[in-house]
Motif scaffolding. Structure first.
Motif, short mmCIF file in Angstrom:
data_model
loop_
_atom_site.label_atom_id
_atom_site.label_comp_id
_atom_site.label_asym_id
_atom_site.label_seq_id
_atom_site.Cartn_x
_atom_site.Cartn_y
_atom_site.Cartn_z
N SER A 1 12.02 67.35 12.94
CA SER A 1 11.72 67.52 11.51
C SER A 1 12.29 66.33 10.75
O SER A 1 13.38 65.84 11.05
CB SER A 1 12.33 68.83 10.99
OG SER A 1 12.04 69.02 9.64
N GLY A 2 11.54 65.87 9.76
CA GLY A 2 11.99 64.78 8.91
C GLY A 2 11.38 64.88 7.53
O GLY A 2 10.30 65.46 7.36
N THR A 3 12.07 64.35 6.52
CA THR A 3 11.61 64.45 5.14
C THR A 3 11.61 63.08 4.48
O THR A 3 12.58 62.32 4.61
CB THR A 3 12.51 65.41 4.33
OG1 THR A 3 12.38 66.73 4.88
CG2 THR A 3 12.11 65.44 2.87
N VAL A 4 10.54 62.80 3.76
CA VAL A 4 10.42 61.56 2.99
C VAL A 4 10.63 61.91 1.51
O VAL A 4 10.04 62.86 1.00
CB VAL A 4 9.04 60.91 3.18
CG1 VAL A 4 8.85 59.75 2.21
CG2 VAL A 4 8.89 60.44 4.61
N VAL A 5 11.48 61.13 0.85
CA VAL A 5 11.74 61.31 -0.58
C VAL A 5 11.21 60.09 -1.33
O VAL A 5 11.59 58.95 -1.04
CB VAL A 5 13.25 61.46 -0.85
CG1 VAL A 5 13.51 61.62 -2.36
CG2 VAL A 5 13.82 62.65 -0.09
N LEU A 6 10.32 60.35 -2.29
CA LEU A 6 9.75 59.29 -3.13
C LEU A 6 10.08 59.57 -4.58
O LEU A 6 9.93 60.72 -5.04
CB LEU A 6 8.23 59.21 -2.95
CG LEU A 6 7.72 58.88 -1.54
CD1 LEU A 6 6.21 59.04 -1.48
CD2 LEU A 6 8.13 57.47 -1.13
N THR B 1 10.91 61.26 -11.66
CA THR B 1 10.27 62.39 -10.99
C THR B 1 10.25 62.14 -9.49
O THR B 1 10.18 61.00 -9.03
CB THR B 1 8.83 62.54 -11.51
OG1 THR B 1 8.85 62.63 -12.94
CG2 THR B 1 8.18 63.80 -10.96
N GLY B 2 10.34 63.22 -8.72
CA GLY B 2 10.43 63.08 -7.27
C GLY B 2 9.32 63.79 -6.51
O GLY B 2 8.73 64.76 -7.01
N LEU B 3 9.05 63.30 -5.33
CA LEU B 3 8.11 63.93 -4.40
C LEU B 3 8.80 63.98 -3.04
O LEU B 3 9.17 62.94 -2.49
CB LEU B 3 6.81 63.12 -4.30
CG LEU B 3 5.74 63.66 -3.34
CD1 LEU B 3 5.14 64.96 -3.88
CD2 LEU B 3 4.64 62.63 -3.12
N ILE B 4 9.01 65.20 -2.52
CA ILE B 4 9.63 65.32 -1.19
C ILE B 4 8.61 65.93 -0.24
O ILE B 4 7.96 66.92 -0.54
CB ILE B 4 10.94 66.15 -1.23
CG1 ILE B 4 10.69 67.55 -1.80
CG2 ILE B 4 11.99 65.45 -2.05
CD1 ILE B 4 11.93 68.44 -1.72
N VAL B 5 8.47 65.29 0.90
CA VAL B 5 7.45 65.67 1.88
C VAL B 5 8.11 65.88 3.22
O VAL B 5 8.81 65.00 3.73
CB VAL B 5 6.36 64.59 1.99
CG1 VAL B 5 5.27 65.03 2.95
CG2 VAL B 5 5.77 64.27 0.61
#
Length: 471
Positions: A260-265, A306-310
């Protein structure tokens, strides 16, 4: 000197014969933390006589039958972690609309299980019925990827059992350490993983519940491909305990992902909106895509804006490749991007719900919203919100205010409605809930929902006034 009530004595004896003396906790003997939870769920002038703790499904059915016989209202609950969600439970001196069918019109309602018998046309009994002792695993069909458990089992306990077999139930509800399976179904609380695995209704294969007359009803089954009977699972999911008391559930489960891994933009809203649209239309397979307000991004220490976490969950190489591709898209659009490994992302996905669902502040207000997904990024920046999380794929989300007025909530609701959505107040101080309609639903299905309520609970004893339009 207190008067002695023969009816009160008989009622206690009847209940003790069902659940035993240890299964009855009178209000004056209730622990302060439970009193506080119950008080948040009921109107200020509504009193709970006691909490009942049945040990088996049969005892639960007998308790509900007793309540129906005595016209005593019931507040179904599990651990009580979401007991204050929705409308305030209260009792009416008059029957709700449409009129209830009763043998007699002039009924004198009496408070049950109290030291004194107080006869008043405006008084009525109300008891909390907890399924917390119905917490057993019924069946785990590892090969069929299904699990059946009683409604009082805690979500965290079930996940531990499933993990031992390399499986999990793909939801991330509020208060995962406390939430029970029955409460999760009753509130349709799926969380961020619904992007890949869909909602509670789609994971629920079978259900057993106790009707308002005390009869046990079963719907669905214990296999994935099942067409037996009416699809009552979808009807009871999100009904907030107003149609029946859930006693047992069967879920579809999935293998635990290898990695599992998460990208934060983070960054400018137009670039984030464009990134979200590219992601949603791509061949990438994220488990969760969440938009975060600037305030929430700052609280979590993820940067500015603002953030987007995927989140990606698959084999290790796939997670690595998909994360790299998304970071490349974000970089081209001028966004700040980072990739979280297993340890960091575990902390992130633990802190995120803890921040959003923290109920330690008495003035905190938590709302559920829904808007068109294409409007999510603009909504999170235009509306007067504080902490906001919106699932980019569905447009559903959660708003948290440390403090807000009813006027502010109505303003945000109008903003959501203008974007094709809604706002429901889940948890809030009692005075706020009394100032507005917590559901805010004005659609055409109200009459149908009332007729359904009339069929399932003609005496209106199950969580009265907790649901839409006072149902």
């Amino acid at each position: 000197m207190k008067s002695f009530s023969t009816e009160n004595y008989v009622s206690i004896q009847e209940l003790e014969s069902i659940v035993g003396a240890a299964g009855i906790c009178r209000w004056q003997d209730t622990e302060p933390f439970w009193q506080e939870r119950v008080e948040k769920a009921v109107a200020p002038d509504t009193k709970i006589d006691c909490t009942l703790y049945p040990n088996t499904q049969e005892e639960l059915a007998a308790v509900i039958a007793w309540a129906q016989q005595h016209r005593c209202a019931v507040l179904p609950c599990g651990s009580g972690s979401k007991l204050d969600w929705g409308g305030l439970v209260k009792l009416d001196s008059d029957p709700p609309q449409p009129p209830l069918k009763r043998g007699e019109q002039d009924v004198v309602k009496v408070g049950l299980l109290k030291g004194d018998l107080k006869v008043s046309p405006d008084a009525a009994g109300l008891v909390a019925v907890s399924t917390s002792r119905l917490n057993r695993l019924v069946e785990h069909a590892v090969g069929d990827l299904t699990v059946t458990a009683e409604a009082g089992m805690k979500f965290a306990d079930l996940q531990q059992i499933l993990a031992a077999a390399g499986q999990f139930l793909p939801i991330d509800p509020a208060y995962p350490q406390e939430a029970t399976l029955g409460g999760i179904v009753a509130t349709a609380d799926a969380g961020s993983l619904r992007h890949r695995y869909r909602g509670i209704r789609d994971l629920l294969l079978g259900i057993t519940f106790v009707r308002s007359d005390g009869k046990i009803a079963v719907a669905g089954g214990r296999v994935v491909k099942n067409v037996a009977g009416y699809d009552l699972m979808k009807l009871l999911t999100g009904a907030y305990g107003t149609l029946g008391v859930i006693s047992q559930v069967t879920f579809r489960v999935y293998p635990l992902p290898e990695s599992s891994g998460t990208v934060v933009l983070t960054g400018e809203i137009n670039a984030l909106s464009q990134t979200a649209q590219i992601l949603l239309s791509s061949a990438l397979t994220p488990s969760a895509i969440d938009l975060l307000s600037p305030e929430l991004v700052a609280k979590l220490g993820l940067g500015k804006g603002t953030g987007l976490i995927v989140r990606f969950q698959s084999i290790a190489e796939s997670v690595k490749q998909q994360s790299a591709r998304l970071l490349e898209v974000g970089e081209k659009l001028g966004l700040q991007g980072t990739s979280c490994g297993e340890n960091d992302e575990h902390q992130l996905w633990q802190r995120l719900p803890e921040t959003m669902w923290d109920s330690g502040t008495k003035s905190a207000i938590i709302c559920k919203i829904g808007i068109r997904p294409s409007e999510a990024v603009t909504a999170i920046n235009e509306l007067p919100v504080q902490d906001a999380l919106i699932h980019a794929g569905s447009g559903l989300g959660v708003l948290r205010f440390e403090a807000a007025t009813a006027a502010t909530l109505l303003q945000v609701r109008r903003g959501c409605e203008a974007k094709g959505g809604f706002l429901t107040v889940l948890a809030a101080p009692t005075d706020i809930k009394q100032e507005l309609d917590v559901w805010g639903y004005t659609g055409s299905a109200i009459d149908l929902m009332r007729r359904i309520k009339q069929q399932f609970d003609p005496e209106n004893i199950l969580s009265p006034h907790r649901f839409i339009s006072g149902i």
